[in-house]
Design a protein around this motif. Structure first.
Motif, PDB file in Angstrom:
ATOM      1  N   MET A   4      83.943  40.905 -72.655  1.00  0.00           N
ATOM      2  CA  MET A   4      84.534  41.722 -71.607  1.00  0.00           C
ATOM      3  C   MET A   4      84.245  43.214 -71.783  1.00  0.00           C
ATOM      4  O   MET A   4      84.207  43.960 -70.825  1.00  0.00           O
ATOM      5  N   ILE A   5      84.042  43.644 -73.037  1.00  0.00           N
ATOM      6  CA  ILE A   5      83.745  45.061 -73.277  1.00  0.00           C
ATOM      7  C   ILE A   5      82.462  45.459 -72.558  1.00  0.00           C
ATOM      8  O   ILE A   5      82.386  46.536 -71.924  1.00  0.00           O
ATOM      9  N   TRP A   6      81.464  44.596 -72.627  1.00  0.00           N
ATOM     10  CA  TRP A   6      80.202  44.914 -71.962  1.00  0.00           C
ATOM     11  C   TRP A   6      80.365  44.956 -70.451  1.00  0.00           C
ATOM     12  O   TRP A   6      79.740  45.787 -69.778  1.00  0.00           O
ATOM     13  N   LEU A   7      81.204  44.103 -69.923  1.00  0.00           N
ATOM     14  CA  LEU A   7      81.458  44.134 -68.478  1.00  0.00           C
ATOM     15  C   LEU A   7      82.128  45.448 -68.091  1.00  0.00           C
ATOM     16  O   LEU A   7      81.793  46.051 -67.065  1.00  0.00           O
ATOM     17  N   LEU A   8      83.078  45.910 -68.903  1.00  0.00           N
ATOM     18  CA  LEU A   8      83.734  47.185 -68.620  1.00  0.00           C
ATOM     19  C   LEU A   8      82.729  48.330 -68.628  1.00  0.00           C
ATOM     20  O   LEU A   8      82.751  49.181 -67.733  1.00  0.00           O
ATOM     21  N   LEU A   9      81.869  48.367 -69.627  1.00  0.00           N
ATOM     22  CA  LEU A   9      80.869  49.432 -69.702  1.00  0.00           C
ATOM     23  C   LEU A   9      79.918  49.384 -68.518  1.00  0.00           C
ATOM     24  O   LEU A   9      79.586  50.427 -67.934  1.00  0.00           O
ATOM     25  N   ALA A  10      79.501  48.184 -68.151  1.00  0.00           N
ATOM     26  CA  ALA A  10      78.594  48.038 -67.008  1.00  0.00           C
ATOM     27  C   ALA A  10      79.276  48.460 -65.711  1.00  0.00           C
ATOM     28  O   ALA A  10      78.658  49.100 -64.850  1.00  0.00           O
ATOM     29  N   ALA A  11      80.566  48.126 -65.568  1.00  0.00           N
ATOM     30  CA  ALA A  11      81.303  48.497 -64.364  1.00  0.00           C
ATOM     31  C   ALA A  11      81.445  50.009 -64.251  1.00  0.00           C
ATOM     32  O   ALA A  11      81.292  50.586 -63.164  1.00  0.00           O
ATOM     33  N   GLY A  12      81.747  50.674 -65.372  1.00  0.00           N
ATOM     34  CA  GLY A  12      81.861  52.126 -65.345  1.00  0.00           C
ATOM     35  C   GLY A  12      80.552  52.791 -64.961  1.00  0.00           C
ATOM     36  O   GLY A  12      80.527  53.729 -64.152  1.00  0.00           O
ATOM     37  N   LEU A  13      79.443  52.306 -65.535  1.00  0.00           N
ATOM     38  CA  LEU A  13      78.133  52.861 -65.210  1.00  0.00           C
ATOM     39  C   LEU A  13      77.757  52.586 -63.753  1.00  0.00           C
ATOM     40  O   LEU A  13      77.242  53.472 -63.061  1.00  0.00           O
ATOM     41  N   ALA A  14      78.043  51.375 -63.282  1.00  0.00           N
ATOM     42  CA  ALA A  14      77.739  51.032 -61.892  1.00  0.00           C
ATOM     43  C   ALA A  14      78.519  51.916 -60.923  1.00  0.00           C
ATOM     44  O   ALA A  14      77.986  52.371 -59.897  1.00  0.00           O
ATOM     45  N   SER A  15      79.778  52.195 -61.245  1.00  0.00           N
ATOM     46  CA  SER A  15      80.590  53.055 -60.392  1.00  0.00           C
ATOM     47  C   SER A  15      80.028  54.471 -60.355  1.00  0.00           C
ATOM     48  O   SER A  15      79.951  55.101 -59.292  1.00  0.00           O
ATOM     49  N   LEU A  16      79.616  54.980 -61.513  1.00  0.00           N
ATOM     50  CA  LEU A  16      79.037  56.325 -61.575  1.00  0.00           C
ATOM     51  C   LEU A  16      77.770  56.414 -60.728  1.00  0.00           C
ATOM     52  O   LEU A  16      77.595  57.362 -59.944  1.00  0.00           O
ATOM     53  N   LEU A  17      76.872  55.429 -60.867  1.00  0.00           N
ATOM     54  CA  LEU A  17      75.604  55.458 -60.144  1.00  0.00           C
ATOM     55  C   LEU A  17      75.800  55.229 -58.646  1.00  0.00           C
ATOM     56  O   LEU A  17      75.137  55.878 -57.818  1.00  0.00           O
ATOM     57  N   LEU A  18      76.720  54.329 -58.285  1.00  0.00           N
ATOM     58  CA  LEU A  18      76.950  54.064 -56.873  1.00  0.00           C
ATOM     59  C   LEU A  18      77.597  55.265 -56.197  1.00  0.00           C
ATOM     60  O   LEU A  18      77.315  55.567 -55.034  1.00  0.00           O
ATOM     61  N   THR A  19      78.477  55.972 -56.911  1.00  0.00           N
ATOM     62  CA  THR A  19      79.063  57.185 -56.351  1.00  0.00           C
ATOM     63  C   THR A  19      77.979  58.219 -56.077  1.00  0.00           C
ATOM     64  O   THR A  19      77.996  58.896 -55.031  1.00  0.00           O
ATOM     65  N   ALA A  20      77.012  58.350 -56.996  1.00  0.00           N
ATOM     66  CA  ALA A  20      75.895  59.280 -56.783  1.00  0.00           C
ATOM     67  C   ALA A  20      75.096  58.891 -55.540  1.00  0.00           C
ATOM     68  O   ALA A  20      74.714  59.760 -54.743  1.00  0.00           O
ATOM     69  N   ALA A  21      74.863  57.588 -55.364  1.00  0.00           N
ATOM     70  CA  ALA A  21      74.125  57.129 -54.185  1.00  0.00           C
ATOM     71  C   ALA A  21      74.904  57.398 -52.899  1.00  0.00           C
ATOM     72  O   ALA A  21      74.335  57.831 -51.887  1.00  0.00           O
ATOM     73  N   LEU A  22      76.210  57.163 -52.928  1.00  0.00           N
ATOM     74  CA  LEU A  22      77.035  57.437 -51.751  1.00  0.00           C
ATOM     75  C   LEU A  22      77.067  58.928 -51.438  1.00  0.00           C
ATOM     76  O   LEU A  22      77.096  59.333 -50.269  1.00  0.00           O
ATOM     77  N   ARG A  23      77.054  59.753 -52.458  1.00  0.00           N
ATOM     78  CA  ARG A  23      77.034  61.203 -52.240  1.00  0.00           C
ATOM     79  C   ARG A  23      75.755  61.618 -51.535  1.00  0.00           C
ATOM     80  O   ARG A  23      75.778  62.414 -50.585  1.00  0.00           O
TER      81      ARG A  23
END
Length: 340
Positions: free
Chosen positions: A1-20
Motif C-alpha cells: 500500500m505504501i507504493w500505491l500512496l506514493l504513486a497516488a501523490g505523484l499522479a495528483s501532482l502531475l495531473l494538477t500540472a496538466a489541468l493548470r
C-alpha cells in the motif's frame, strides 16, 4: 500500500500540472472581484486532479482487499456526485436549490452504504437515534461539504486542513489499535498533498467547487466510518475538523441573524478577515496547521486514548476557536468590522 500512496501523490501532482496548463490554454480563470480574497486571475478546477486520483486509488485498494465494498460504494457515489455537481457549477452555474438537492442525494447515498449514524455517547448518555440519526447524518454531511466550500477562500487553507485532519485521523486509528483502517485517510492526505504543491501560497491554481465539495463530503464519510469502528473516533474526527466547523458555523449564524442570503459569496469569515489584517494568505493557512497540530490533535488524542468524554472534549476544543472567531470578526459585515 505504501507504493500505491506514493504513486497516488505523484499522479495528483502531475495531473494538477496538466489541468493548470489546460485551464490557462482555455482561459478558465478565476478573475478577482469585490468578494474575492485574491488579486490576480488564477486557473481554477485543479481539485479534479485529487478527486480522480483518489477515487481510482480507492478502487485499487478495494481490488487488493484493503477497502470493503460498503465504504467503496459510499465514497464513489457520494464523492463522485458532489464532485460532478461542483465541476458543472465551476463551468457554468447551477441554481442553489438544485445544488442542494444533489448534495442531499449524495449524502443519502453515502449514509445508506455506511449504515447511517451509529449510536453515540453524549456527556455519558448512550443515544441510539434510529431514524432521527439518519436526518442528523444527512444534515451533518450536507453542512460539512458546503462549509468546506465556504472555507476554501484563501491559498492553501482547504488543502492544509484536509491533510492535517486525515493524518490526525490516521494517528487516532493507530493509537486505538485499528491500524488497518489508516489507508483511506492516508490516501486522501497524499493526493491532496500533490495538489497542494500547486495551491500553496501564492497559489498557481485553485481547487474549485468540485474539489472543495468533494473534500467536505469525503471527510464527513470517513468520520462516520470511524464512528462505526469506535464511537470515540467520531468525536476525534469532529475535533480535528474544528477550525472549519467553528468559523463557518459561527459566520453562518451571524449572517442568518442579520437576514442575509447565506448562499451568496462574501468575505466575512474569520480566516478572510485575518488574511486581510496580516496582508497575506500564508500566515493564516500555516496557523490553521499549527492549531490542528498543537491544539486539536492533542485534545482528540485525549478523547480516543485517555477516555475523555467525546462531547466534553469537543466543547473544550471549540471554545478557543470560538474566541478566535469573535476576535477576527467572523460573520460581521466587512464595512462594519474595524481592522484594528
Amino acid at each position: 500500500m505504501i507504493w500505491l500512496l506514493l504513486a497516488a501523490g505523484l499522479a495528483s501532482l502531475l495531473l494538477t500540472a496538466a489541468l493548470r496548463r489546460y485551464a490557462l490554454s482555455r482561459s478558465l480563470l478565476d478573475v478577482p472581484n469585490a468578494r474575492s480574497s485574491h488579486t490576480l486571475p488564477t486557473p481554477r478546477g485543479g481539485g479534479l486532479a485529487f478527486v480522480l486520483v483518489y477515487l481510482a486509488s480507492v478502487v485499487a485498494m478495494a481490488a487488493a482487499g484493503v477497502v470493503a465494498m460498503a465504504p467503496l460504494l459510499a465514497l464513489l457515489g457520494s464523492g463522485g456526485l458532489v464532485a460532478l455537481i461542483g465541476f458543472m457549477d465551476d463551468h457554468g452555474h447551477i441554481a442553489a436549490r438544485w445544488r442542494l438537492l444533489g448534495h442531499f442525494a449524495a449524502a443519502g447515498w453515502g449514509l445508506y452504504w455506511l449504515g447511517g449514524l451509529p449510536p453515540l455517547v453524549i456527556f455519558g448518555l448512550p443515544l441510539n437515534m434510529a431514524w432521527l440519526g439518519m436526518i442528523i447524518g444527512l444534515l451533518y454531511l450536507v453542512w460539512l461539504l458546503n462549509l468546506y466550500n465556504f472555507m476554501d477562500g484563501i491559498d492553501g487553507i482547504a488543502s492544509i486542513e484536509a491533510i492535517c485532519v486525515c493524518l490526525g485521523g490516521a494517528l487516532l486509528y493507530w493509537l486505538s489499535g485499528y491500524a488497518e483502517a489508516i489507508w483511506l485517510p492516508m490516501l486522501l492526505a497524499v493526493t491532496v498533498a500533490g495538489f497542494l504543491f500547486w495551491n500553496f501560497p501564492p497559489a498557481r491554481i485553485f481547487m474549485g467547487d468540485a474539489g472543495s465539495g468533494f473534500l467536505g463530503v469525503v471527510l464527513g464519510l470517513l468520520a462516520l466510518q470511524a464512528a462505526w469502528i469506535n464511537p470515540l473516533l467520531f468525536w476525534g474526527w469532529l475535533i480535528l475538523l474544528g477550525v472549519f466547523v467553528v468559523d463557518a458555523t459561527f459566520t453562518l449564524i451571524r449572517r442568518l441573524v442579520r437576514g442575509e442570503r447565506v448562499y451568496e459569496a462574501h468575505r466575512s469569515h474569520a480566516y478572510q478577515f485575518a488574511s486581510r489584517l496580516h496582508g497575506s494568505h500564508l500566515p493564516v493557512s500555516l496557523s490553521v496547521a499549527a492549531i490542528n497540530l498543537f491544539w486539536l490533535l492533542p485534545v482528540a488524542v485525549a478523547v480516543v486514548a485517555l477516555d475523555l468524554d467525546g462531547a466534553t472534549g469537543t466543547l473544550l476544543a471549540y471554545v478557543p476557536l470560538t474566541v478566535l472567531a469573535v476576535k477576527y470578526r467572523a460573520g460581521e459585515r466587512e464595512q462594519d468590522a474595524p481592522m484594528y
